[in-house]
Design a protein around this motif. Structure first.
Motif, short mmCIF file in Angstrom:
data_model
loop_
_atom_site.label_atom_id
_atom_site.label_comp_id
_atom_site.label_asym_id
_atom_site.label_seq_id
_atom_site.Cartn_x
_atom_site.Cartn_y
_atom_site.Cartn_z
N LEU A 1 -3.91 14.08 22.11
CA LEU A 1 -3.31 12.75 21.94
C LEU A 1 -4.39 11.67 21.81
N THR A 2 -5.10 11.77 20.75
CA THR A 2 -6.23 10.85 20.57
C THR A 2 -5.80 9.40 20.34
N GLY A 3 -4.57 9.20 20.00
CA GLY A 3 -4.13 7.85 19.71
C GLY A 3 -3.46 7.15 20.87
N LYS A 4 -3.47 7.74 22.03
CA LYS A 4 -2.74 7.21 23.17
C LYS A 4 -3.14 5.79 23.57
N HIS A 5 -4.39 5.48 23.31
CA HIS A 5 -4.88 4.15 23.71
C HIS A 5 -4.37 3.02 22.82
N HIS A 6 -3.70 3.40 21.77
CA HIS A 6 -3.21 2.38 20.85
C HIS A 6 -1.75 2.03 21.08
N PHE A 7 -1.18 2.62 22.11
CA PHE A 7 0.20 2.30 22.44
C PHE A 7 0.21 1.19 23.49
N THR A 8 1.40 0.74 23.79
CA THR A 8 1.51 -0.36 24.75
C THR A 8 0.79 -0.03 26.04
N THR A 9 0.99 1.20 26.48
CA THR A 9 0.22 1.67 27.64
C THR A 9 -0.32 3.04 27.29
N TYR B 1 0.84 -1.18 0.00
CA TYR B 1 0.00 0.00 0.00
C TYR B 1 0.87 1.23 0.00
N SER B 2 1.06 1.80 -1.15
CA SER B 2 1.93 2.96 -1.24
C SER B 2 1.45 4.07 -0.33
N PHE B 3 0.16 4.16 -0.17
CA PHE B 3 -0.35 5.22 0.70
C PHE B 3 0.15 5.06 2.12
N PHE B 4 0.03 3.87 2.63
CA PHE B 4 0.51 3.61 3.98
C PHE B 4 1.99 3.90 4.07
N ASN B 5 2.72 3.43 3.11
CA ASN B 5 4.17 3.62 3.14
C ASN B 5 4.54 5.09 3.02
N ASP B 6 3.77 5.79 2.24
CA ASP B 6 4.02 7.23 2.12
C ASP B 6 3.80 7.90 3.46
N VAL B 7 2.76 7.48 4.12
CA VAL B 7 2.47 8.03 5.44
C VAL B 7 3.62 7.75 6.39
N TYR B 8 4.07 6.52 6.38
CA TYR B 8 5.17 6.16 7.28
C TYR B 8 6.42 6.98 6.98
N ASP B 9 6.70 7.16 5.71
CA ASP B 9 7.87 7.94 5.33
C ASP B 9 7.80 9.35 5.87
N ASN C 1 -2.29 2.82 12.93
CA ASN C 1 -2.71 1.65 13.67
C ASN C 1 -1.79 0.47 13.40
N ALA C 2 -1.38 0.37 12.16
CA ALA C 2 -0.53 -0.76 11.76
C ALA C 2 0.94 -0.40 11.85
N SER C 3 1.23 0.81 12.22
CA SER C 3 2.61 1.30 12.17
C SER C 3 3.51 0.71 13.25
N HIS C 4 2.92 0.13 14.23
CA HIS C 4 3.73 -0.36 15.34
C HIS C 4 4.63 -1.52 14.96
N GLN C 5 4.14 -2.32 14.06
CA GLN C 5 4.92 -3.50 13.68
C GLN C 5 5.81 -3.20 12.48
N VAL C 6 5.79 -1.97 12.02
CA VAL C 6 6.54 -1.59 10.82
C VAL C 6 7.99 -1.23 11.14
N ARG C 7 8.89 -1.60 10.24
CA ARG C 7 10.29 -1.20 10.39
C ARG C 7 10.73 -0.51 9.13
N PRO C 8 11.60 0.46 9.20
CA PRO C 8 12.09 1.04 10.45
C PRO C 8 10.97 1.67 11.26
N LYS C 9 11.26 1.90 12.49
CA LYS C 9 10.22 2.37 13.40
C LYS C 9 9.59 3.68 12.95
N VAL C 10 8.34 3.79 13.25
CA VAL C 10 7.59 5.00 12.92
C VAL C 10 7.23 5.72 14.22
#
Length: 128
Positions: A82-90, A19-27, A61-70
């Motif tokens: 920080l609306t995304g805080k609940h999606h982190f480990t804690t 998904y180039s879109f996802f990858n673009d976002v990660y970049d 959402n899927a960025s956590h398992q992506v490398r290099p780290k995002v």
DNA sequence: GCATTGACGAAGG
DNA sequence: CCCTTCGCCAATG
């Protein structure tokens, strides 16, 4: 697409689908400097998908398992919350990461958000 | 396949 | 200023 030009980093090859879109976002997210933040909408707009801020969130959402780290913690919503805080480990992880970079978080919001805001479109001066 | 769900955001009331 | 609606679109049931 623009984002791919920005940085030809090792893009995650999702076996079949890429998904180039996802990858673009990660970049783009990886280009956010320490101590700075941006918003989902700004990234979407930067990619020419102005109305698809939610997709950026989905990508995160899927960025956590992506490398290099995002550095997903540097992406907040348009109000600096920080609306995304609940999606982190804690739930406190996102805030901790930001504070570690010198960003003050008050009541789940980035202090001085306006000053710390990093607009990928203008900062990178992308030409579409 | 249709309905629902979002780490969103703008617009309208 | 708060709340709802709507557009957005991949993923999920």
């Amino acid at each position: 697409m623009p984002a791919k030009k920005i940085q030809n980093s090792n893009i995650i090859k999702n076996d079949l689908k890429e998904y180039s879109f996802f990858n673009d976002v990660y970049d783009i997210v990886r280009l956010i400097p320490r101590g700075r933040v941006t918003s989902y909408g700004a990234i979407a707009e930067c990619l020419g998908a102005k109305g698809s801020a939610r997709m950026v969130g989905w990508a995160m959402n899927a960025s956590h398992q992506v490398r290099p780290k995002v550095p997903a913690h540097r992406v907040v919503n348009r109000n600096g919350m920080l609306t995304g805080k609940h999606h982190f480990t804690t739930p406190s992880e996102m805030e901790n990461l930001l504070k570690k970079e010198g960003i003050k978080v008050i009541d789940d919001k980035v202090a001085e958000f306006k000053n710390l805001f990093w607009n990928p479109k203008t900062e990178l001066e992308i030409n579409m």
